[in-house]
Motif scaffolding. Sequence first.
Motif, short mmCIF file in Angstrom:
data_model
loop_
_atom_site.label_atom_id
_atom_site.label_comp_id
_atom_site.label_asym_id
_atom_site.label_seq_id
_atom_site.Cartn_x
_atom_site.Cartn_y
_atom_site.Cartn_z
N TRP A 145 34.55 19.43 28.77
CA TRP A 145 34.26 20.31 29.92
C TRP A 145 34.90 19.80 31.20
CZ3 TRP A 145 32.60 25.16 29.91
CH2 TRP A 145 32.17 25.65 28.67
N TYR B 294 32.47 31.82 24.30
CA TYR B 294 32.73 30.46 23.82
C TYR B 294 31.53 29.91 23.08
CZ TYR B 294 33.32 25.43 23.88
OH TYR B 294 33.39 24.12 23.49
N PHE B 295 30.35 30.07 23.70
CA PHE B 295 29.17 29.50 23.06
C PHE B 295 28.78 30.30 21.80
CE2 PHE B 295 28.71 27.51 27.24
CZ PHE B 295 28.59 26.20 26.82
N LEU B 296 28.99 31.61 21.84
CA LEU B 296 28.71 32.40 20.64
C LEU B 296 29.59 31.93 19.49
CD1 LEU B 296 28.26 36.08 21.92
CD2 LEU B 296 26.52 34.56 20.98
N GLU C 251 28.45 19.59 20.68
CA GLU C 251 29.36 19.98 21.75
C GLU C 251 29.90 18.71 22.40
OE1 GLU C 251 30.28 23.00 22.52
OE2 GLU C 251 31.42 22.49 24.31
N HIS D 102 24.68 25.83 8.85
CA HIS D 102 26.10 25.64 9.07
C HIS D 102 26.33 24.33 9.80
CE1 HIS D 102 26.26 26.95 13.35
NE2 HIS D 102 27.44 26.38 13.32
N ARG E 62 31.01 28.97 19.17
CA ARG E 62 30.58 27.64 18.76
C ARG E 62 29.36 27.73 17.85
NH1 ARG E 62 31.73 22.74 20.54
NH2 ARG E 62 30.73 22.41 18.55
N ALA E 63 28.49 28.70 18.13
CA ALA E 63 27.28 28.83 17.34
C ALA E 63 27.51 29.73 16.13
CB ALA E 63 26.15 29.39 18.20
N ASP E 64 28.79 30.03 15.83
CA ASP E 64 29.11 30.76 14.62
C ASP E 64 28.70 32.23 14.61
OD1 ASP E 64 30.72 29.61 12.84
OD2 ASP E 64 29.20 29.28 11.29
N ASP F 244 20.90 25.69 14.55
CA ASP F 244 21.16 26.64 15.63
C ASP F 244 19.90 27.34 16.11
OD1 ASP F 244 22.94 29.00 13.49
OD2 ASP F 244 20.95 28.10 13.39
N PHE G 19 27.08 22.25 12.39
CA PHE G 19 27.24 22.42 13.82
C PHE G 19 27.74 21.13 14.43
CE2 PHE G 19 25.92 22.86 18.22
CZ PHE G 19 26.39 24.12 18.49
N SER H 259 20.48 28.56 19.92
CA SER H 259 21.08 29.87 20.20
C SER H 259 20.08 30.97 19.89
CB SER H 259 22.36 30.05 19.40
OG SER H 259 22.11 29.90 18.03
#
Lengths: 464, 330, 151
Positions: free
Chosen positions: C77, A391-393, C72, C67, A395-397, C10, C69, C13
């Motif tokens: 959740w 899911y997070f991958l 969230e 990109h 979301r982070a494209d 990002d 983003f 990440s």
Amino acid sequence: MLPGIGPVNAIAVLFPIVYTLEVPPATVMILFAGIYYGSQYGNSISSILLNVPGTSAAAVTTIDGYAMAKKGLGGKALAMSAIASFIGGTLSIFFLAFFAPKLAELAINFGPAEYTVLMVFAFIALSSFSQGSLPKAIISAFLGLAIAAIGIDSTTGVSRLTFGMMELYDGIDFIVVVIGFFAVSEILIMLGQKEGKQSQMQPLTSLWITFKEITESLATSLRSCFSGFLIGVLPGAGGTIASFIAYATEKKILRPNQFGSGDIRGVAAPESANNSASVGSFIPLLILGVPGSETTAVMLGGLISFGIKPGPLLLETSPDVFWGLAASMFIGNLFLIILNLPLVGLFAKILQTPRWILMSLITMLCVVGAYTINGSEFDVLLILIFGLVGYFLRRADFPLAPLILGVVLGDLIETNFRRAMIYSGGDIVIFFESNICLTLWVLALVSLFAPTLINSIQKKVHSQ
Amino acid sequence: MRNSMQSILGILTGTAIAATTMLGVAVAKPGNTECIAPAGAGGGWDFTCRVPAAQVMGDMGLIDGTMAVTNMSGAGGGKAYAHVVTKRGDDENLIVAASMATAARLGQNVYSGFKASDVRWVGALGADYGAIAVHKDSQFKTLGDLVTAMKDNPRRTAIVGGSSAGGWDHLKVLIVADKAGISDLKAINYISFDNGGTAMLEILSKRADAFTGDISELVEYDKQGNIRILAILAPDRISAVPSAKTAKEQGYDVIGANWRGFYVPKNISAARYNEWVDIVTKVANSSQWADLSAKNGLAPFTSFGKDFENFVGGQIGKVAQISNDLGFMK
Amino acid sequence: MKSWGEGGADRLSAFIILGFGLAYGYAGKFIQVGFYNGDIGPHHWIFMVASVLVLLGFGLVLRPTQHQFEMENWEDWRMRLPLVGVIIIYSVILPYTGFLGAMIVMMIVVAKLFGANWKQATLCSVTLSLLCLLLFDHLLGISLGRGLWLK
């Protein structure tokens, strides 16, 4: 559209069942191919009637297909799509039967170094063609390799990164990875979406299509089939590019045309190319062991867990798998056109099933699918963990197709790399020595730059 | 959302197509017996599953229906071993092909800590002597030629085999090299493949210099004249490969016998274990097997049940000692 | 060729990937390496994978891709956590309750999360679970977890 619970998940969920049942591999392959096919046709229904392409490959079909449906010609468009798919699918099977044995003759020249470079090529091609940025695609591929390395090392037999957990000795089953990263993450994403406004479903009209309309679009179907097949053979390219290119080409060639405002040939071109490309993509899958798409990557994983190594030797060691598949694709095509035309109304109804039923069913299939692989609750927890990570991958494209490829090919690329290095006494030159290696490197470079070219073609299609 | 609908359409059509096309293809019945060959198609374990198990047991009517053969390659049998111990511990219908190579890996303790006592040993029904072969055009004419090359240029003399690094096929070469007085055994360039079949491809394509394996893996290639067997590691010549000289004849007193047999999961019932022992005994004593094994270059060798469990224990001890003597066991 | 891009959001990440790569490589140090030849042992591959992840993660920290983003939406959740919870509960209670009990509980929650009312959720979960049990356990002979009382 998000890549997700399409054919990949259908295969992932069915896989544990056939695995436990000990169905012969040839049959399994045929079943997978059937799903691959069937869902492609399912896509064209929602593309034409709802203007919602399920996968990127069906995106082009919406342009003229939905335009026809708005004019009240939805039935005609669906019939054309079925016929063009049939032409594309059937003709390309003959190409497959003709080319595959020729490619297999190269078999003996593939040593560990060649296999390593071949797989590197597959990674580059898939990373390059998947959505998102290149470094992210490569990271995704290496995350897959990282998962694949867990368990017993094939070369020496020592256990790696199992942290003393019995469940990990055997490695993580790739089906668990697929269900987690694709299906569970998709469910998580859906939970966030409010029931958005439904696109207006166009009524299904008469499927009657005149003989004249078929003959008029026959040339289009044949041309698109040929180009689609060639593009499908390239690992990583697949149906999306094939359908875009076929549509763009036909738009150029056919004058006058009403492409964009409901031309029946605008449905025929992408559908024929798309189906022919999916047959073409079986060549790299079966003969080279290199999948060209997510779906074929999952099929490859399936074959490997059945002890069948797709590769140049497949035609020799398991001819039943290869020829059984080719024959079944032919029958499958026939079957699709006979069955789908009368049943299309029923399928259109399924598209309107309430979402909570569908989602409950899918959640259940995921959990059951994960459990039945080994009969272990541990795998149920794993799909949850992978689902959250996935899911997070997403979301982070980060594209997920390279990750699946990494999991599927991880062990093979590692052992072949290590074998090649032992051969050469640790000299990396071995990967650049043979002609096959050099050719593959050139192809890899080409595929690295191809997306730019494809992008400009796609822009043309949209702007004109 | 739409995606999930497609998956359902996909499953529906896919199953429908498969259902019709399946009619033309063989359909397996569930709940049948299964034999795991811990390597890919074409090697010795594969043979053990396909011929004495699936074929002879089926022909003699010792099992119900047909036996499925699953190839599960990886880690010189370690992958299958771990799979059987951790996932299939109580599968009553499962047997697994085993050989000296299995005992060798257990002796070196490289099955991720699994022990011989984690499974039950059923029996052995033949022995396969080791052999070293090269391509028919190879510069090596005798075992002596190869040994000289291993001595002078170990890094550039690629030897391939079907067992993993340190496994039985590797050990056989090392024992020969040791007898020939080569001291740096670690420098010997051994490359492991999934099984004897894929390793043999490396010889046929002339990428590798020599092949180490068992006689049964070479019989077909020898008949076709594609290879030259430099030496067999047997006490006497073998009728299936009549022209091949023994290592002993050439001055290297090495005998490498590879028994072939089966193990089953540990937690099956005692009755079922005895049934399997009985079945394997019947196969081993049948005339059909006697004929098939001779044709494939196997020498007679049998051991069953309790005797066999003790025999395997002894073999494991022996390998542990050899590995220690050769100096690559930690 | 796709561009490496410039600017963006990002980095987070990228840091996580970087951290994972380091942890992965560190874990690789504890592999009990046995005998190997040809200079490449079972641990070297782990180190290679780890270092590529670290390098690319580092690269992405320095030059994050461009990109859009979306932040969230943590509100969502409140829907997702129950799903996560119910799957965990499923795998914990399965050995005791068996498939039917655990699955019905899970499915009611899932159907509720996707907007069904109580009646629909109960009906849907019981029907689907029973169908699934019938298909797998009775027709295909695949055990879905028997529970304590059926052992």
